[in-house]
Design an enzyme around this catalytic site. Structure first.
Site, PDB file in Angstrom:
ATOM      1  N   CYS A   1       0.785  -0.801   0.298  1.00 31.48           N
ATOM      2  CA  CYS A   1      -0.115   0.029  -0.051  1.00 31.48           C
ATOM      3  C   CYS A   1       1.032   1.110  -0.508  1.00 31.48           C
ATOM      4  O   CYS A   1       0.646   2.476   0.050  1.00 31.48           O
ATOM      5  CB  CYS A   1      -0.634  -0.041   0.822  1.00 31.48           C
ATOM      6  SG  CYS A   1      -2.249  -1.508   1.674  1.00 31.48           S
TER       7      CYS A   1
ATOM      8  N   HIS B   1      -3.367   8.095   5.883  1.00 34.24           N
ATOM      9  CA  HIS B   1      -3.125   6.899   5.366  1.00 34.24           C
ATOM     10  C   HIS B   1      -5.325   6.048   5.717  1.00 34.24           C
ATOM     11  O   HIS B   1      -5.256   6.033   4.541  1.00 34.24           O
ATOM     12  CB  HIS B   1      -2.106   5.851   6.130  1.00 34.24           C
ATOM     13  CG  HIS B   1      -2.466   4.245   5.165  1.00 34.24           C
ATOM     14  ND1 HIS B   1      -2.407   4.101   4.162  1.00 34.24           N
ATOM     15  CD2 HIS B   1      -2.506   2.548   5.437  1.00 34.24           C
ATOM     16  CE1 HIS B   1      -2.113   3.434   3.704  1.00 34.24           C
ATOM     17  NE2 HIS B   1      -2.349   2.314   4.271  1.00 34.24           N
TER      18      HIS B   1
ATOM     19  N   GLU C   1      -1.656   4.870  13.130  1.00 36.25           N
ATOM     20  CA  GLU C   1      -1.702   6.518  12.322  1.00 36.25           C
ATOM     21  C   GLU C   1      -1.756   6.952  13.615  1.00 36.25           C
ATOM     22  O   GLU C   1      -0.902   7.993  13.489  1.00 36.25           O
ATOM     23  CB  GLU C   1      -2.194   6.476  11.490  1.00 36.25           C
ATOM     24  CG  GLU C   1      -1.728   7.493  10.794  1.00 36.25           C
ATOM     25  CD  GLU C   1      -2.627   7.508   9.413  1.00 36.25           C
ATOM     26  OE1 GLU C   1      -3.442   6.995   9.228  1.00 36.25           O
ATOM     27  OE2 GLU C   1      -1.988   8.080   8.665  1.00 36.25           O
TER      28      GLU C   1
ATOM     29  N   LYS D   1      -9.957   7.837   2.046  1.00 35.03           N
ATOM     30  CA  LYS D   1     -10.779   6.495   2.086  1.00 35.03           C
ATOM     31  C   LYS D   1     -12.141   5.960   1.529  1.00 35.03           C
ATOM     32  O   LYS D   1     -12.767   5.192   1.772  1.00 35.03           O
ATOM     33  CB  LYS D   1      -9.749   5.068   2.746  1.00 35.03           C
ATOM     34  CG  LYS D   1      -8.525   5.032   1.836  1.00 35.03           C
ATOM     35  CD  LYS D   1      -7.464   4.258   2.154  1.00 35.03           C
ATOM     36  CE  LYS D   1      -5.781   3.740   1.820  1.00 35.03           C
ATOM     37  NZ  LYS D   1      -5.605   5.165   2.185  1.00 35.03           N
TER      38      LYS D   1
ATOM     39  N   HIS E   1     -10.010   1.614  -0.430  1.00 36.19           N
ATOM     40  CA  HIS E   1      -8.490   1.125  -0.466  1.00 36.19           C
ATOM     41  C   HIS E   1      -7.788   0.887  -1.699  1.00 36.19           C
ATOM     42  O   HIS E   1      -7.903  -0.086  -2.452  1.00 36.19           O
ATOM     43  CB  HIS E   1      -7.923   0.534   0.306  1.00 36.19           C
ATOM     44  CG  HIS E   1      -6.557   0.542   0.752  1.00 36.19           C
ATOM     45  ND1 HIS E   1      -4.895   1.074   0.479  1.00 36.19           N
ATOM     46  CD2 HIS E   1      -5.239   0.124   1.998  1.00 36.19           C
ATOM     47  CE1 HIS E   1      -4.475   0.834   0.782  1.00 36.19           C
ATOM     48  NE2 HIS E   1      -4.353   0.259   1.840  1.00 36.19           N
TER      49      HIS E   1
ATOM     50  N   PHE F   1       1.841  -3.047   4.148  1.00 33.96           N
ATOM     51  CA  PHE F   1       1.701  -4.931   5.154  1.00 33.96           C
ATOM     52  C   PHE F   1       3.374  -4.744   4.448  1.00 33.96           C
ATOM     53  O   PHE F   1       4.155  -4.526   3.564  1.00 33.96           O
ATOM     54  CB  PHE F   1       0.915  -5.631   3.959  1.00 33.96           C
ATOM     55  CG  PHE F   1      -0.599  -5.449   4.882  1.00 33.96           C
ATOM     56  CD1 PHE F   1      -0.676  -4.795   5.615  1.00 33.96           C
ATOM     57  CD2 PHE F   1      -1.753  -6.481   3.774  1.00 33.96           C
ATOM     58  CE1 PHE F   1      -1.961  -5.066   5.801  1.00 33.96           C
ATOM     59  CE2 PHE F   1      -2.511  -7.158   4.804  1.00 33.96           C
ATOM     60  CZ  PHE F   1      -3.102  -5.923   6.157  1.00 33.96           C
TER      61      PHE F   1
END
Lengths: 81, 416
Positions: B168, B305, B316, B337, B342, B401
């Protein structure tokens, strides 16, 4: 499958397979395949697409001697019999 | 090597579930319209737990490809080609034949899965037909860098040409690498960004089985970053491309400057495949601020994010609060998002474009579905309506990830 049917179907497969913009009005039975925008790489895709469309198997090497659209129609006609 | 140069954005291209052009995308964001629907690419009625997605309209995509005379090949490649065309055209870098007018433009593109839809189709044909189903060109259709290679070939971009693959964070890393190339004098211009789609029955099911996606039955309510009742992310697809160039080169050709990439920071958690770390994220954010020679006090808003997973948003929030320090109660934070889910490897680029648009017009789109802010996400979160901001610096976060963290600092035009 008659020869004209094979020719028409092949034309459709080639239209979908080729990546170059072509004026298909000017493509005749005597058109050379190499001049239709297929190169050594995209011809592999054409062979694959022809195999899938006509549900037949052949090695690309068997196409030695096939130069024109008409040659390919004859090759397919023989295979489909 | 030259002294460090300023790097500006002179072109943008977006292919998104909210619209296939910049204006439609942005108007939909400001109007608070969600792009999340029940998935239509394949039948999700049974088997699938997560049934929502943000898909690019396939009819509009086909029409755009036809108008651009692009033969559809792989959806991810196709979206990338269209976004790149829009970015290069808006930068004024395409000639009448659609070729780039400048030499040596770098092509640095992020994607997590690359042409994974083509790979899935290849496996499907093999499963159905055996060896006869295998395309002789499977390798060159399925290699990751088929994407940047197509962009480079179609638009004649003759500089460095490769993919960045980091889940991502892919496109944020790609933009960061392109930024550094230009800043440090290795290239004058770059096309950079990302493209991604996982909307096919098998690869989507792989995500579904991981259990990280929302199972909310109401599509529009499913993506709820920072909300107490969030239950995972919604998958999106799309492409975002930017043209970056050195300030001098942009000025020399009279290009319209949309904003500046002022800094970039990156780090690895080196801890866990899916569990993020505050420490790693903080390091990336601080590195970005240092790279931009600015401080947390300067930040006007944060484009988060914000995936809407329990873990990401909580982590976050802690990281952002730690970096912002005393400014944390003041600086607005929002996650795009909530609109389009996403987009994985494309998310950073599309969201960076949104952040630049926000800087340009002084507006920050809302956090859709933020009804009950999670007390563990203790930030100044934008609510359900867009807000006005007087900001000249934005921080854009992307985390992925594998423990990847990538952060860009953007500055409003005019710069210099």
């Amino acid at each position: 499958m008659t020869r004209p049917e094979i020719g028409e179907k092949l034309r459709q497969v080639m239209k979908e397979s080729v990546r170059k913009e072509l004026d298909w009005q000017n493509v005749t039975e005597n058109s050379r395949i190499a001049e239709l925008g297929f190169d050594s790489l995209s011809i592999l895709d054409l062979v694959y697409d022809v195999q899938q469309a006509f549900a037949i198997d052949f090695d690309a090497e068997e196409l030695v001697g096939v130069r024109t659209v008409d040659d390919l129609v004859s090759f397919l006609e023989a295979r489909l019999q | 090597m030259n002294a460090k140069r300023q790097v500006v954005v002179t072109g943008m291209g977006l292919i998104t579930p909210l619209g296939l052009d910049e204006q439609t995308f942005w108007q939909n964001m400001l109007a608070g319209r969600s792009a999340i629907r029940r998935i239509s690419a394949f039948d999700v009625a049974e088997l699938y737990k997560a049934k929502n997605g943000a898909e690019v309209d396939s009819e509009q995509l086909a029409a755009a490809l036809e108008a651009a005379k692009i033969r559809a090949s792989d959806r991810t490649v196709d979206m990338g080609l269209l976004a790149a065309s829009a970015a290069l055209a808006s930068a004024g870098l395409l000639d009448a034949e659609g070729r780039c007018t400048e030499k040596g433009v770098a092509t640095i593109i992020g994607s997590g899965g690359g042409p994974i839809l083509t790979v899935e189709e290849g496996y499907r044909r093999f499963a159905e037909l055996g060896d006869r189903g295998m395309r002789p060109t499977s390798i060159i259709r399925g290699m990751l860098n088929v994407i940047c290679s197509h962009l480079s070939m179609r638009y004649r971009l003759t500089g460095p040409n490769y993919m960045v693959v980091s889940a991502c964070t892919s496109s944020t890393n790609a933009m960061g690498i392109a930024f550094r190339m230009i800043r440090d004098g290795y290239a004058d211009r770059a096309l950079c960004g990302g493209t991604e789609s996982f909307f096919a029955s098998l690869v989507y099911r792989c995500w579904d089985k991981l259990g990280v996606m929302s199972t909310n039955p109401d599509p529009a309510a499913a993506s709820r970053p920072f909300d107490t009742n969030r239950d995972g992310f919604v998958l999106g697809e799309g492409a975002g491309m930017l043209v970056l160039e050195s300030l001098e080169q942009a000025k020399a050709r009279g290009a319209v400057i949309r904003g500046e990439i002022a800094g970039y920071g990156e780090s690895s958690d080196a801890e866990h495949m899916t569990r993020p770390s505050v420490e790693g994220q903080v390091r990336a954010m601080r590195a970005a601020l240092e790279s931009a020679e600015t401080s947390a006090d300067e930040i006007g808003f944060v484009n988060a994010h914000g995936t809407a997973t329990k873990t990401n948003d909580e982590c976050e929030s802690k990281s952002v609060r730690e970096v912002l320090g005393g400014s944390a109660d003041r600086v607005p934070v929002a996650s795009n998002k909530s609109f389009f889910g996403h987009m994985l490897g494309a998310s950073g680029a599309v969201e960076t474009a949104a952040a630049l648009l926000g800087l340009e017009c002084g507006r920050v789109p809302p956090n859709l579905n933020l009804v009950n802010p999670d007390p563990l996400c203790n930030l100044n979160l934008v609510g359900k309506d867009a807000i006005d901001v007087n900001a000249s610096v934005v921080m854009k976060n992307s985390f992925g990830f594998g423990g990847n963290n990538a952060v860009l600092i953007l500055r409003k035009a005019p710069v210099g």
